[in-house]
Design a protein around this motif. Structure first.
Motif, mmCIF file in Angstrom:
data_model
loop_
_atom_site.group_PDB
_atom_site.id
_atom_site.type_symbol
_atom_site.label_atom_id
_atom_site.label_comp_id
_atom_site.label_asym_id
_atom_site.label_seq_id
_atom_site.Cartn_x
_atom_site.Cartn_y
_atom_site.Cartn_z
ATOM 1 N N GLU A 159 -2.520 8.486 -1.577
ATOM 2 C CA GLU A 159 -1.267 7.852 -1.149
ATOM 3 C C GLU A 159 -1.192 6.367 -1.473
ATOM 4 N N THR A 160 -2.343 5.702 -1.525
ATOM 5 C CA THR A 160 -2.323 4.244 -1.720
ATOM 6 C C THR A 160 -2.911 3.798 -3.045
ATOM 7 N N LEU A 194 0.837 -1.200 0.000
ATOM 8 C CA LEU A 194 0.000 0.000 0.000
ATOM 9 C C LEU A 194 0.870 1.247 0.000
ATOM 10 N N PRO A 206 1.844 3.887 2.096
ATOM 11 C CA PRO A 206 1.478 5.267 2.442
ATOM 12 C C PRO A 206 2.714 6.089 2.759
ATOM 13 N N ALA A 212 -8.566 -1.384 1.029
ATOM 14 C CA ALA A 212 -7.325 -1.647 1.762
ATOM 15 C C ALA A 212 -7.599 -2.487 3.010
#
Length: 313
Positions: free
Chosen positions: A248-249, A203, A205, A256
């Protein structure tokens, strides 16, 4: 006193040496010098790391009795060893209680013939090459570490720490191993069969706020984990949080969270005998049907099929 011999090859990566901390801390935790440690190479002398820094090593033949032989290589698979060096490594392996190939050190173990007919792992990037070069080895590219009798192999460099803790546990028991892991500030001690791929890492971040929200989600999977709950952890409004999270992801908070639940559920399925209903409950799925639907979307197989595959492996 079990002697741990760490064998270096040209271009070894310094991070691989981090495994020595698990044995040092085991000595500290037990209040006894249980392990002794030594740095060796086949012929001895300075060994250049991948960064060009030399490390002094003693000849392997001068090590004395070896309990644990650790084979360390670099960021790329090592070149074929000379006949003399292979002979020195094989001689040491024959008398050692156990041998471990860390990351690309698995290629050294394979060159020595230690992995023929056995399951083994290495860094996922190099797993296809290991499989192609040594067809007699049963390569599993998505495991943190694998234990086959007295031969161990591990994945990427940080996985060497997980393997080291497992070796300590084999010798001194789970309480000492847990204490060593805590002293190393290992946030999560990974089991050998756990996937090399981390959803949190994928992911990716970039801000502390989104990272904090994801860590909250990972450690509170039985919560509802609504956008409102995660936004509160990140100290953002739900709208601000959703926008920042996707930026961000690249995906929504709900997606998520599902990926984190799936990762945790798959690990439980592979490493425990919990019922499917218990796994669904412990990882925050509303019921078994919802978990099954998520598994089908992500893996194309129901959870019970993945459990059978893991047990068969």
């Amino acid at each position: 006193m079990p002697h741990v011999a760490m064998v270096l090859t040209p271009g070894f990566q310094f991070l691989a040496l981090g495994i020595q901390a698990t044995f040092e801390l085991a000595n500290l935790v037990t209040g006894d010098k249980f392990y002794s440690l030594g740095l060796y190479s086949a012929g001895g002398g300075p060994m250049l790391s991948s960064s060009g820094l030399p490390v002094p090593t003693a000849p392997l033949a001068e090590s004395g009795p070896i309990d644990t032989l650790l084979l360390m290589a670099g960021l790329t698979p090592p070149a074929p060893q000379s006949a003399a060096d292979l002979a020195a490594l094989r001689t040491a392996a024959q008398t050692a209680r156990r041998v471990a190939g860390l990351c690309t050190g698995a290629f050294l173990a394979a060159q020595m013939g230690l992995l023929d007919g056995k399951r083994a792992t290495t860094h996922w990037v190099h797993a296809p090459r290991l499989r192609a070069a040594f067809p007699a080895v049963r390569v599993e590219e998505d495991a943190i570490f694998i234990n086959e009798g007295n031969v161990w192999t591990s994945a990427g460099l940080s996985a060497g720490l997980d393997l080291g803790v497992a070796l300590v546990e084999q010798d001194l028991g789970p309480e000492v191993a847990r204490s060593v892991a805590r002293r190393m500030v290992m946030h999560h001690r990974r089991a050998g069969g756990q996937s090399q791929h981390s959803e949190l890492l994928q992911l990716g971040p970039s801000s502390d706020r989104i990272q904090k929200a994801l860590m909250h989600a990972r450690t509170h999977l039985t919560n509802l984990l609504s956008v409102e709950e995660l936004a509160a952890v990140a100290a953002l409004s739900p709208r601000q949080f959703s926008r920042a999270f996707r930026a961000e992801t690249g995906q929504s908070p709900a997606k998520a969270v599902e990926r984190l639940r799936l990762e945790a559920a798959r690990l439980l399925l592979e490493d425990s005998r919990h019922s499917l209903e218990t796994v669904a409950r412990e990882t925050g799925f509303i019921d078994l049907r919802r978990m099954r639907e998520a598994f089908m979307r992500q893996y194309g197989q129901p959870p019970q099929a993945l459990r059978r595959l893991a047990r068969a492996g």
